[in-house]
Write an enzyme that holds these catalytic residues in place. Structure first.
Site, PDB file in Angstrom:
ATOM      1  N   CYS A  87      -6.808  -3.366   8.010  1.00 60.55           N
ATOM      2  CA  CYS A  87      -8.237  -2.584   7.753  1.00 60.55           C
ATOM      3  C   CYS A  87      -9.384  -2.848   7.448  1.00 60.55           C
ATOM      4  O   CYS A  87     -10.217  -3.498   8.326  1.00 60.55           O
ATOM      5  CB  CYS A  87      -7.593  -0.591   7.521  1.00 60.55           C
ATOM      6  SG  CYS A  87      -7.156  -1.212   5.705  1.00 60.55           S
ATOM      7  N   CYS A 110       0.338  -1.559   0.354  1.00 57.98           N
ATOM      8  CA  CYS A 110       0.054   0.405  -0.127  1.00 57.98           C
ATOM      9  C   CYS A 110       0.826   1.084   0.186  1.00 57.98           C
ATOM     10  O   CYS A 110       0.195   2.356  -0.701  1.00 57.98           O
ATOM     11  CB  CYS A 110      -1.226   0.281   1.250  1.00 57.98           C
ATOM     12  SG  CYS A 110      -2.205   1.168   1.101  1.00 57.98           S
TER      13      CYS A 110
END
Ligand code: ATP
Length: 346
Positions: free
Chosen positions: A174, A104
């Protein structure tokens, strides 16, 4: 009359304390700060919604209101899916333990977002709330990078951002949220049953529903827990391991380039202390590495990243591809897995 033009910087605002304080510090320094919230996961694709997206966006809006800065919401769902989530699933299917945060950072925060800043927000300056970052990027700032977490909390309290001091830190991945890992992963990878065998006797002691549901060193449900090897079995410990191509922040460390090996500080996962390791080359052009540890370490997991330091300075990192010969294998010759096969494989 001189006109003072404030330099524009985009602060990636996640709805957490670190990016909130980063934006505050940048504003205090006199920057023209614009907040950017990235939407990386489409909760409508996800039936068991526990993702904290709405709450995080609400908190990002709150920070920007408080600091009187604009907030852009950018949709990187497609980029995240292709560059982070698909490789994440592939890794699990191949028995690896992926680290989606690293992908990410590489493909979304420090690529797609940086490009977005240049193309749409007329700046190439970006800031994030990272502390321990393995990149030295020319256009990225880390305003809380060298501040203690306790001081970040203090700054938040002194600047009416107490809401973020109380907010629970995001833990783990997440998009998985609070649900059990296997409940999440089963939506994407089909069940593939197999036997669980005792490492010493080779007897079947249980059944698993797919290697993607497990990571190295993790406890598993078995019929006969009493006679099963424990989580500190020597098969989980290794003193050498191999990595894929290394990435150096500046350039290849000089002694490594000239001698083919060097010593540095090493960290494996946040919770581990830094230790001194010997790094040597395991490929002709010094890209793949062999790491020799001073003491055996438990659960060095292929798929995770090894990060190298010189004291506080991050030198670079590399993805672990093989956890070498375990202490158990060393005692039982011939070894079950010969880590030297890597030299032939690559
Ligand atoms: N959805 C998001 N939108 C914008 N920026 C984000 C987002 N998620 C993470 N970031 C940026 O990346 C940084 C690191 O995020 P990460 O979740 O790894 O750490 P964190 O310490 O929990 O940060 P924070 O307290 O700011 O949430 C954040 O501080 C923020 O700058």
């Amino acid at each position: 009359m001189s006109i003072h033009v404030r330099k524009r910087i985009i602060c990636a605002i996640s709805g957490g304390i670190d990016s909130a304080v980063s934006a505050l510090l940048l504003k205090k320094k006199g920057y023209d700060v614009i907040g950017c919230f990235m939407k990386n996961w489409d909760k409508y694709d996800d039936n068991t919604v526990t993702c904290t997206l709405d709450k995080d966006l609400e908190d990002a809006e709150y920070v920007c209101r408080k600091l009187q800065i604009k907030l852009h919401v950018v949709d990187f769902v497609k980029q995240y899916w292709n560059k982070v989530f698909i490789p994440f699933l592939d890794d699990y299917q191949n028995g690896l333990t992926p680290n989606p945060d690293i992908l990410c950072n590489k493909y979304v925060k420090f690529d797609a977002l940086l490009t977005y800043c240049k193309q749409h927000l007329q700046t190439e300056l970006l800031a994030t709330g990272h502390y321990d970052i393995n990149y030295a990027l020319k256009y990225v700032q880390f305003p809380v990078g060298d501040i203690l977490k306790s001081d970040v909390k203090k700054i938040a309290l002194e600047n009416s951002l107490e809401r973020f001091v109380q907010k629970r830190e995001s833990m783990g991945i997440c998009f998985i949220g609070k649900r059990k890992f296997h409940v999440f992963i089963d939506q994407f990878i089909s069940e593939l049953k197999g036997d669980i065998r005792h490492i010493e006797t080779n007897n079947i002691i249980g059944e698993h529903k797919g290697i993607h549901r497990h990571t190295l060193g993790q406890r598993i449900p078995i019929y006969d827990r009493q006679h099963a090897p424990g989580t500190n079995h020597p098969a989980l410990f290794t003193q050498h391991f191999h990595t894929d191509a290394s990435h150096w922040i500046d350039e290849i460390p000089y002694t490594f380039k000239t001698n083919g090996h060097f010593e540095c500080d090493f960290k494996f996962q946040h919770r581990h202390k830094t230790i001194v390791v010997q790094v040597s080359s395991s490929s002709p052009n010094n890209t793949r590495l062999k790491i020799s540890l001073p003491i055996p370490i438990r659960s060095i997991s292929p798929g995770q990243y090894a990060v190298f330091y010189n004291g506080e300075e991050c030198l670079g990192g590399a993805r672990i591809i093989d956890n070498g010969t375990s202490l158990y294998e060393l005692k039982h010759s011939p070894p079950l897995i010969n880590s030297d096969r890597l030299l032939n494989k690559y």
